[in-house]
Scaffold this motif. Sequence first.
Motif, PDB file in Angstrom:
ATOM      1  N   GLY A  70      20.254  -6.304  -4.446  1.00 38.63           N
ATOM      2  CA  GLY A  70      20.683  -6.947  -3.210  1.00 38.63           C
ATOM      3  C   GLY A  70      21.037  -5.993  -2.085  1.00 38.63           C
ATOM      4  N   GLY A  71      20.459  -4.800  -2.106  1.00 37.63           N
ATOM      5  CA  GLY A  71      20.707  -3.837  -1.037  1.00 37.63           C
ATOM      6  C   GLY A  71      20.212  -4.366   0.308  1.00 37.63           C
ATOM      7  N   GLN A  72      20.803  -3.862   1.385  1.00 37.68           N
ATOM      8  CA  GLN A  72      20.417  -4.313   2.726  1.00 37.68           C
ATOM      9  C   GLN A  72      18.980  -3.902   3.037  1.00 37.68           C
ATOM     10  N   LEU A  73      18.160  -4.893   3.379  1.00 36.98           N
ATOM     11  CA  LEU A  73      16.750  -4.618   3.643  1.00 36.98           C
ATOM     12  C   LEU A  73      16.565  -3.811   4.917  1.00 36.98           C
ATOM     13  N   ARG A  74      17.438  -3.988   5.890  1.00 35.56           N
ATOM     14  CA  ARG A  74      17.339  -3.201   7.129  1.00 35.56           C
ATOM     15  C   ARG A  74      17.518  -1.712   6.812  1.00 35.56           C
ATOM     16  N   THR A  75      18.504  -1.401   5.999  1.00 30.92           N
ATOM     17  CA  THR A  75      18.742  -0.012   5.602  1.00 30.92           C
ATOM     18  C   THR A  75      17.566   0.519   4.801  1.00 30.92           C
ATOM     19  N   LEU A  76      17.063  -0.286   3.888  1.00 31.76           N
ATOM     20  CA  LEU A  76      15.907   0.116   3.081  1.00 31.76           C
ATOM     21  C   LEU A  76      14.694   0.368   3.965  1.00 31.76           C
ATOM     22  N   HIS A  77      14.475  -0.505   4.942  1.00 31.26           N
ATOM     23  CA  HIS A  77      13.338  -0.325   5.840  1.00 31.26           C
ATOM     24  C   HIS A  77      13.468   0.977   6.629  1.00 31.26           C
ATOM     25  N   HIS A  78      14.651   1.252   7.177  1.00 29.74           N
ATOM     26  CA  HIS A  78      14.849   2.494   7.932  1.00 29.74           C
ATOM     27  C   HIS A  78      14.591   3.719   7.048  1.00 29.74           C
ATOM     28  N   THR A  79      15.046   3.639   5.807  1.00 33.68           N
ATOM     29  CA  THR A  79      14.813   4.739   4.870  1.00 33.68           C
ATOM     30  C   THR A  79      13.326   4.871   4.558  1.00 33.68           C
ATOM     31  N   SER A  87       6.100  -2.951   9.757  1.00 33.24           N
ATOM     32  CA  SER A  87       7.154  -3.474  10.623  1.00 33.24           C
ATOM     33  C   SER A  87       8.294  -3.982   9.737  1.00 33.24           C
ATOM     34  N   GLU A  88       9.475  -4.096  10.312  1.00 37.71           N
ATOM     35  CA  GLU A  88      10.606  -4.583   9.516  1.00 37.71           C
ATOM     36  C   GLU A  88      10.365  -6.001   9.029  1.00 37.71           C
ATOM     37  N   THR A  89       9.754  -6.822   9.863  1.00 34.88           N
ATOM     38  CA  THR A  89       9.482  -8.207   9.473  1.00 34.88           C
ATOM     39  C   THR A  89       8.553  -8.252   8.265  1.00 34.88           C
ATOM     40  N   GLN A  90       7.457  -7.510   8.322  1.00 31.94           N
ATOM     41  CA  GLN A  90       6.499  -7.494   7.211  1.00 31.94           C
ATOM     42  C   GLN A  90       7.145  -6.893   5.974  1.00 31.94           C
ATOM     43  N   PHE A  91       7.957  -5.876   6.159  1.00 29.91           N
ATOM     44  CA  PHE A  91       8.654  -5.222   5.057  1.00 29.91           C
ATOM     45  C   PHE A  91       9.557  -6.218   4.332  1.00 29.91           C
ATOM     46  N   PHE A  94      13.124   1.869  -5.370  1.00 29.22           N
ATOM     47  CA  PHE A  94      12.890   0.803  -4.393  1.00 29.22           C
ATOM     48  C   PHE A  94      13.156  -0.558  -5.029  1.00 29.22           C
ATOM     49  N   GLU A  95      12.538  -0.794  -6.172  1.00 30.32           N
ATOM     50  CA  GLU A  95      12.679  -2.086  -6.858  1.00 30.32           C
ATOM     51  C   GLU A  95      14.130  -2.338  -7.272  1.00 30.32           C
ATOM     52  N   ARG A  96      14.801  -1.297  -7.745  1.00 29.56           N
ATOM     53  CA  ARG A  96      16.200  -1.427  -8.151  1.00 29.56           C
ATOM     54  C   ARG A  96      17.076  -1.780  -6.949  1.00 29.56           C
ATOM     55  N   VAL A 109       0.843  -1.199   0.000  1.00 28.34           N
ATOM     56  CA  VAL A 109       0.000   0.000   0.000  1.00 28.34           C
ATOM     57  C   VAL A 109       0.878   1.249   0.000  1.00 28.34           C
ATOM     58  N   TRP A 110       1.922   1.235   0.836  1.00 29.73           N
ATOM     59  CA  TRP A 110       2.846   2.372   0.891  1.00 29.73           C
ATOM     60  C   TRP A 110       3.504   2.590  -0.476  1.00 29.73           C
ATOM     61  N   LEU A 111       3.986   1.508  -1.080  1.00 32.98           N
ATOM     62  CA  LEU A 111       4.630   1.619  -2.397  1.00 32.98           C
ATOM     63  C   LEU A 111       3.669   2.164  -3.455  1.00 32.98           C
ATOM     64  N   ALA A 112       2.426   1.754  -3.389  1.00 27.64           N
ATOM     65  CA  ALA A 112       1.434   2.214  -4.370  1.00 27.64           C
ATOM     66  C   ALA A 112       1.231   3.728  -4.295  1.00 27.64           C
ATOM     67  N   GLY A 113       1.496   4.297  -3.131  1.00 27.32           N
ATOM     68  CA  GLY A 113       1.340   5.740  -2.952  1.00 27.32           C
ATOM     69  C   GLY A 113       2.550   6.547  -3.387  1.00 27.32           C
ATOM     70  N   LEU A 114       3.634   5.877  -3.735  1.00 28.96           N
ATOM     71  CA  LEU A 114       4.847   6.579  -4.164  1.00 28.96           C
ATOM     72  C   LEU A 114       4.772   6.912  -5.650  1.00 28.96           C
TER      73      LEU A 114
END
Length: 84
Positions: free
Chosen positions: A44-53, A62-66, A37-39, A24-29
Motif C-alpha cells: 500500500g505504498g504511495q503510488l505518487r512516491t513510487l512513480h517519482h522514484t 505518465s503518472e496516470t498510466q503508472f 516494486f511489487e512489494r 515494459v519498463w518493469l520487464a527491463g528491471l
Amino acid sequence: MSLADELDSIRQRKRGPVACTTGVWLAGLDERDRAAFERYVAEGGQLRTLHHTAVRNNCDASETQFRVHCKKRCTCYIGLEVAA
C-alpha cells in the motif's frame, strides 16, 4: 512483398500480450527491483512516491498510466483474472 503479406506479417508480430509503458519498463528491471516494486505496491505504498522514484530510474510512463498499471487495470492484465 505484397500488401497482404506485409499486413499479415505486422499482425503476426503483434500477437501475444501487449504490455503498457510501465510493464515494459518493469520487464527491463532485474528480479530484485521488480520484487521491490511489487512489494511496495502490495504493502500500500504511495503510488505518487513510487512513480517519482520510477521516473528517476528511467520509467517514462505518465503518472496516470503508472497508477493504472499498479492497480492492474492496464493492457498487461487483459484476459488475466486478478485477485482484488
